[in-house]
Design an enzyme around this catalytic site. Structure first.
Site, PDB file in Angstrom:
ATOM      1  N   TYR A 195      13.660  12.267  -7.362  1.00 30.80           N
ATOM      2  CA  TYR A 195      13.646  12.959  -6.068  1.00 30.80           C
ATOM      3  C   TYR A 195      15.077  13.175  -5.567  1.00 30.80           C
ATOM      4  O   TYR A 195      15.473  14.294  -5.224  1.00 30.80           O
ATOM      5  CB  TYR A 195      12.841  12.106  -5.086  1.00 30.80           C
ATOM      6  N   GLY A 215       1.076  19.337   3.323  1.00 32.22           N
ATOM      7  CA  GLY A 215       0.933  19.862   4.684  1.00 32.22           C
ATOM      8  C   GLY A 215      -0.544  20.017   5.022  1.00 32.22           C
ATOM      9  O   GLY A 215      -1.391  20.009   4.123  1.00 32.22           O
ATOM     10  N   LEU A 255      11.875  23.644   4.248  1.00 29.72           N
ATOM     11  CA  LEU A 255      11.400  22.255   4.311  1.00 29.72           C
ATOM     12  C   LEU A 255      10.398  21.933   3.211  1.00 29.72           C
ATOM     13  O   LEU A 255      10.067  20.761   3.008  1.00 29.72           O
ATOM     14  CB  LEU A 255      10.749  21.971   5.681  1.00 29.72           C
ATOM     15  N   LYS A 309      17.092  16.732  -5.255  1.00 29.09           N
ATOM     16  CA  LYS A 309      17.610  17.173  -3.948  1.00 29.09           C
ATOM     17  C   LYS A 309      19.130  17.364  -4.007  1.00 29.09           C
ATOM     18  O   LYS A 309      19.673  18.266  -3.370  1.00 29.09           O
ATOM     19  CB  LYS A 309      17.268  16.141  -2.864  1.00 29.09           C
ATOM     20  N   GLY A 359       3.734  20.964   7.338  1.00 26.06           N
ATOM     21  CA  GLY A 359       3.952  19.532   7.116  1.00 26.06           C
ATOM     22  C   GLY A 359       4.272  18.823   8.424  1.00 26.06           C
ATOM     23  O   GLY A 359       4.263  19.434   9.495  1.00 26.06           O
ATOM     24  N   PHE A 360       4.572  17.566   8.303  1.00 25.01           N
ATOM     25  CA  PHE A 360       4.842  16.736   9.486  1.00 25.01           C
ATOM     26  C   PHE A 360       6.076  17.240  10.250  1.00 25.01           C
ATOM     27  O   PHE A 360       5.985  17.653  11.417  1.00 25.01           O
ATOM     28  CB  PHE A 360       4.992  15.281   9.016  1.00 25.01           C
ATOM     29  N   ILE A 361       7.221  17.292   9.606  1.00 23.35           N
ATOM     30  CA  ILE A 361       8.435  17.738  10.313  1.00 23.35           C
ATOM     31  C   ILE A 361       8.352  19.242  10.586  1.00 23.35           C
ATOM     32  O   ILE A 361       8.679  19.712  11.675  1.00 23.35           O
ATOM     33  CB  ILE A 361       9.713  17.397   9.505  1.00 23.35           C
ATOM     34  N   ASP A 364       3.396  27.753   3.127  1.00 14.42           N
ATOM     35  CA  ASP A 364       3.037  26.373   2.812  1.00 14.42           C
ATOM     36  C   ASP A 364       1.841  26.384   1.874  1.00 14.42           C
ATOM     37  O   ASP A 364       0.878  27.115   2.117  1.00 14.42           O
ATOM     38  CB  ASP A 364       2.683  25.626   4.130  1.00 14.42           C
TER      39      ASP A 364
END
Ligand code: UDP
Length: 323
Positions: free
Chosen positions: A149, A36, A76, A153, A10-12, A31
């Site tokens: 969400y 991603g 993540l 979390k 993914g991005f991060i 992943d």
């Protein structure tokens, strides 16, 4: 060390993998490539220091195999982006709650230190400025899908902290505030890549609501540096830590700045939340992190300002456009 990064494509995640490889570690990425992208880690895989496993964190056998061989686990993998969360609430809840439970169970079995990336969404509609880790969470109603969400979390956070309380399983929870930088896709609703793409194409820049809501944007490179340090910080075990930038900007100011920096002729167009997201949406007015705890624990101080971030994103999106 051998480090497992779930959601590493993914991005991060992909920025984190790059940093960990630079630090000399070997990485396994788990992943499912749902949000991603293989492209994000293609070059890293080519170094031979990163192994990609394309599967879901909801598969306990796969997770167990990956965790058993790891010295550290950065978790993540998660549904991301307000747009996706509104459109796919079942997937959101199942991947966040089920995935974390599965990965944590294996970490607890082999006593592997575990870092959970949580979110500033957990503060919900709280109006306090800034948000500190022990502040109350203020959730919206269950009829507004957005809150699924944050609630999922928050449950992940409870679970991680429960493992620490019961068996001293090493865990740390990081609440990420808005994180931006190159490679973030605007596809799932994130505002910065969305505005930059609109500006570069001279299309209307779409500001939702009255544009007076504000956010604080951190550069992904500052954020992944903090993740790597917090994982190794003994004093952070069993703790929740905010990571973000405390420079605040309204969404209208952001639109104007993007337009200016991209030399764009776009008009700035106001859309109501209803027009933008349909039903099931709720926004928060301000969201500013208190980063004192991170500063005390690891000396965290974001080094990049909003203009640095926008410059990087514009540069990246320009090359994508040219391609
Ligand atoms: N937003 C906007 N236009 C867009 C996308 C988002 O005005 O095209 C607004 C959105 O309503 C919110 C802010 O920008 O107030 C940040 O949105 P994002 O989805 O990036 O993150 P989050 O709401 O999770 O902070």
């Amino acid at each position: 060390m051998n480090i497992l990064v779930t959601g590493g494509a993914g991005f991060i995640g992909s920025h984190l993998c790059r940093l960990l490889i630079e630090q000399g570690h070997k990485i396994t990425v788990l992943d499912d490539l749902s949000t991603g992208r293989y492209d994000n880690i293609k070059e890293l895989e080519a170094t031979g220091k990163l192994k990609l496993i394309v599967d879901t964190v909801n598969d306990s056998e796969i997770c167990d195999r990956c965790v058993r061989e790891a010295d550290r686990v950065f978790h993540l993998a998660s549904a991301v982006g307000v747009r996706l969360i509104i459109d796919q609430p079942v997937h959101t809840i199942e991947s966040i709650v089920g995935g974390t439970e599965t990965v944590l169970k294996s970490c607890a079995r082999y006593r592997v230190p575990f870092l959970l990336t949580s979110t500033s969404e957990v503060y919900g509609k709280g109006s306090k400025v800034p948000f500190c880790e022990d502040d109350d969470t203020v959730m919206g109603p269950t009829s507004k899908r957005r809150w699924s969400y944050a609630t999922a979390k928050a449950l992940d956070e409870f679970l991680a902290l429960a493992h620490w309380t019961e068996t001293r399983q090493p865990v740390v929870v990081v609440r990420l505030f808005n994180t931006v930088g190159p490679r973030q896709t605007g596809q799932y609703g994130m505002v910065v890549p969305g505005f930059v793409r609109q500006a570069l194409r001279n299309k209307p820049i779409t500001v939702y609501g009255d544009g007076q809501q504000s956010r604080c944007f951190a550069h992904v490179k500052d954020v992944v540096g903090a993740l790597a340090s917090i994982m190794e910080c003994e004093a952070a075990r069993g703790q929740v830590v905010n990571i973000g930038n405390d420079e605040e900007v309204t969404i209208m100011q952001l639109a104007q700045r993007v337009k200016e920096m991209a030399n764009s002729t776009s008009e700035i167009k106001i859309l109501s939340y209803e027009e933008a997201y349909g039903e099931g949406f709720d926004d928060m007015r301000r969201r500013v992190p208190c980063i004192d705890k991170a500063n005390k624990l690891i000396g965290y101080k974001p080094s990049r300002k909003l203009d640095d971030i926008l410059r990087d994103v514009i540069e990246y999106e320009k090359t994508q456009l040219e391609r």
